[in-house]
Write a protein that holds these residues in place. Structure first.
Motif, mmCIF file in Angstrom:
data_model
loop_
_atom_site.group_PDB
_atom_site.id
_atom_site.type_symbol
_atom_site.label_atom_id
_atom_site.label_comp_id
_atom_site.label_asym_id
_atom_site.label_seq_id
_atom_site.Cartn_x
_atom_site.Cartn_y
_atom_site.Cartn_z
ATOM 1 N N LYS A 205 0.837 -1.205 0.000
ATOM 2 C CA LYS A 205 0.000 0.000 0.000
ATOM 3 C C LYS A 205 0.869 1.250 0.000
ATOM 4 O O LYS A 205 2.003 1.224 0.468
ATOM 5 N N LYS A 206 0.300 2.360 -0.496
ATOM 6 C CA LYS A 206 1.069 3.615 -0.547
ATOM 7 C C LYS A 206 1.564 4.039 0.836
ATOM 8 O O LYS A 206 2.642 4.594 0.989
ATOM 9 N N THR B 240 -3.794 -10.221 3.108
ATOM 10 C CA THR B 240 -3.345 -8.855 3.396
ATOM 11 C C THR B 240 -2.699 -8.871 4.773
ATOM 12 O O THR B 240 -3.215 -9.476 5.714
ATOM 13 N N TYR C 236 -3.550 -3.541 -5.997
ATOM 14 C CA TYR C 236 -4.431 -2.661 -5.236
ATOM 15 C C TYR C 236 -5.066 -1.671 -6.191
ATOM 16 O O TYR C 236 -4.385 -1.130 -7.056
ATOM 17 N N GLU D 77 -7.342 1.851 -2.748
ATOM 18 C CA GLU D 77 -6.893 0.842 -1.782
ATOM 19 C C GLU D 77 -7.986 0.236 -0.905
ATOM 20 O O GLU D 77 -7.695 -0.345 0.118
ATOM 21 N N ILE E 132 -9.005 -4.908 -4.051
ATOM 22 C CA ILE E 132 -7.886 -5.469 -4.802
ATOM 23 C C ILE E 132 -8.449 -6.300 -5.951
ATOM 24 O O ILE E 132 -9.576 -6.791 -5.877
#
Length: 620
Positions: free
Chosen positions: A470-471, A487, A510, A514, A517
């Motif tokens: 994730k970012k 996850t 993603y 987010e 998915i």
């Protein structure tokens, strides 16, 4: 069923911008066109016409299976190419118009494989040689586009013929050669027959790999697996001389070319390129190239020539100084992964078998090659700061290299038991997340000088195929071939949610927001999942045949791309769940696919070593 592909949606074609690839295993597959401006060579089921001085490429699509031979007529008007096919099926020969770059005719008689092709000097006939299951030689009329006559290529007690060459002056004579057989053929057009004469070599038994004809038909030369050269007279059908006596060419003479000014260019299976003359055949000039030489092709009279090798290198050599220049190169093994550095589409990196290569996107040039002999690289990623390339290897090590120099920066030994199969990095450049063949997911803390294991997360039962972070760097998702996607919380280092499906997951992405998915794998379904509780939102029919191996989504999340064993690149609308564009061009299974930062290109890589660059179809 709302998720079936509906016939109403009009599917556009993706524009293929460039191909990096060359099948160096096709004997004499690399050809220089008589206009001296273009190289022609096979890649999978495609034939590439590459301009020598510019980046321009044209593609000839038409074969349903891998191209096994290519030839050009003396005038340069026609191209012909043959293919392999499955046992018992007809293998096509395609006659192409070079100027229009289009198919003229399909000639189909041979079974299994087309071994070799040759045009007569005045473009009247084409002669074709069938593979081992076919064993016949056929002469075709080019105007009528039909077979004139055929005959078994070799006698009963000898092996198969594998090469053919036409006379340089007469349209009625050609020569075939192979395992223990050398035959000179005369075409009798009024009676529609071809008459063979077996050449006498006395006690010598040789397997011929390649042959070439002198420009005045006075002699022809044969290169053999033993590493020597036979010189034969086509009129008397007798052996003139053989050589070299002492230092034979290692791994056989795999390519040979007669020069107009006298002398021969000889390429060996060990990559040695030699200029020599009859009768001694001692090297007058020589250079060592990488990979066994399979093609030598002259530009004009041979003041300059091009050499193709099994390791998919194309060299340009000037005859006078006899120095090689590498003009094109590509992977010669299945490409496992492709990745762009953060925020730039100028470069990208790919890995295949033992090497990682960095490419310049627009010019298709290889900028850097990192080789670890005898190992296989399964995955690569650029650190966000661009200071290292992190790679996953089948010997259980994670290796980091400097992207400018290729210097090895550090190695994490014994990162996984059964090889490292997937790898990802966090955007703050402090962690690497790796997945192994045994199914463990490991989080590594990367310092200035240190690399230490933070946590080993044991949940998956089988190899990890894809990892995405994730970012925020607080979560990641891993896909595995045991049919689960998990996850993980990267702060508390534990499992959050698990997704189960009856498939071997190959890829996961993603959505940029987010909360969802998308996954795909061997069941050909593209599934959208809720990250929060792991419930399936929708399933799309991803392809009609074969697994989906690669997937990538744009930064905006409006479109995503997939590629797999059906050899097609597909662009999807995320919300509609429909295919908008299809790209046809690969001839091997697509292994991975990426959209470039800035949405300019789509780059897909495949199991036949090809890298294809497509124009991204939507204005970003």
């Amino acid at each position: 069923m709302e998720n079936q592909i509906s016939p109403k949606a009009e599917v556009a074609e993706l524009e293929l911008e460039a191909v990096i690839g060359f099948n160096g295993h096709v004997p004499t597959g690399l050809k220089c066109h008589p206009d001296q401006e273009h190289l022609i060579y096979p890649l999978g089921c495609t034939i590439l016409i590459q301009a020598i001085n510019t980046q321009e490429q044209n593609f000839l699509h038409g074969h349903g299976n891998n191209v096994s031979c290519v030839t050009i007529s003396k005038s340069g008007v026609y191209l012909a190419s043959g293919q392999v096919t499955f046992m018992g099926f007809k293998a096509d020969i395609i006659l192409w118009d070079y100027k229009k770059r289009e198919l003229i005719a399909r000639l189909s008689l041979h079974k299994g494989k087309i071994e070799a092709l040759a045009f007569s000097p005045n473009d009247l006939y084409l002669v074709s040689l069938g593979g081992p299951d076919d064993g016949s030689v056929v002469v075709w009329s080019i105007d009528k586009r039909d077979a004139i006559c055929g005959s078994p290529a070799a006698g009963l007690n000898v092996g198969n013929a594998t090469t053919v060459v036409f006379s340089r002056c007469r349209d009625e004579m050609f020569i075939t050669a192979g395992n223990g057989t050398i035959r000179v053929w005369e075409l009798d057009l009024p009676n529609r027959k071809i008459w063979p004469t077996e050449c006498q070599t006395g006690q010598m038994k040789r397997i011929v790999m390649c042959l070439t004809m002198a420009s005045d038909d006075s002699f022809f030369y044969l290169g053999t697996t033993t590493g020597d050269i036979l010189k034969m007279n086509p009129r008397t059908k007798l052996l003139a001389d053989t050589g070299p006596v002492k230092d034979k060419f290692s791994l056989g003479v795999s390519a040979i070319k007669c020069l107009k000014m006298g002398g021969l260019l000889v390429g060996s299976g060990a990559g040695l390129l030699v200029f020599c003359k009859s009768p001694s055949y001692k090297p007058i000039k020589k250079i060592q190239l990488q990979g066994g030489i399979t093609s030598i092709t002259l530009r004009g009279e041979g003041h300059q020539f091009f050499v193709g090798t099994e390791e998919s290198h194309i060299y340009r050599v000037n005859f006078t100084d006899f120095k090689e220049t590498l003009i094109a190169t590509c992977h010669f093994e299945a490409v496992q992964d492709i990745v762009f550095p953060f925020g730039t589409a100028e470069l990208f990196a790919t890995c295949a078998k033992k090497d990682i290569r960095v490419w310049h996107t627009l010019s298709n040039r290889e900028l850097l090659r990192i080789t670890v002999p005898n190992m296989t690289c399964h995955g690569i990623d650029f650190m966000r700061d661009g200071k290292s390339i992190i790679s996953a290897w089948d010997d259980g090590k994670i290796r980091a290299f400097a992207p400018e120099t290729g210097r090895l920066m550090y190695v994490i030994n014994n990162a996984h038991r059964i090889g490292v199969t997937a790898i990802a990095t966090t955007s703050d450049c402090t962690r690497i997340i790796s997945g192994g063949g045994e199914g463990e997911v490991r989080v590594w803390q990367i310092g200035c000088q240190t690399q230490k294991l933070e946590e080993a997360l044991k949940e998956h039962k089988s190899s990890v195929s894809c990892i995405r972070v994730k970012k925020s760097n607080e979560e990641c998702v891993t896909a595995s071939t045991d049919g689960t996607c998990i996850t993980w919380d990267l702060v508390r280092l534990r499992r959050i949610q698990m997704i189960l499906a009856n498939t071997l997951f190959q890829c996961v992405c993603y959505h940029p927001e987010e909360f969802q998915i998308i996954t795909s794998g061997t069941d050909r379904k593209i599934a959208y999942w809720e990250v929060f509780d792991g419930s399936v939102i929708r399933e799309l029919e991803g392809s009609l045949s074969g697994s989906i191996n690669g997937m990538d989504i744009t930064l905006e999340g409006v479109h995503f791309v997939t590629g797999g064993n059906d050899h097609l690149v597909k662009v999807w609308d995320y919300n509609e769940g429909e295919v908008t564009h299809v790209g046809v061009g690969h001839s091997g299974n697509i292994t991975r696919i990426r959209i470039s930062p800035g949405n300019q290109y789509i780059i897909s890589v495949s199991a036949d070593g090809a890298i294809l660059r497509w124009k991204y179809p939507f204005a970003s």
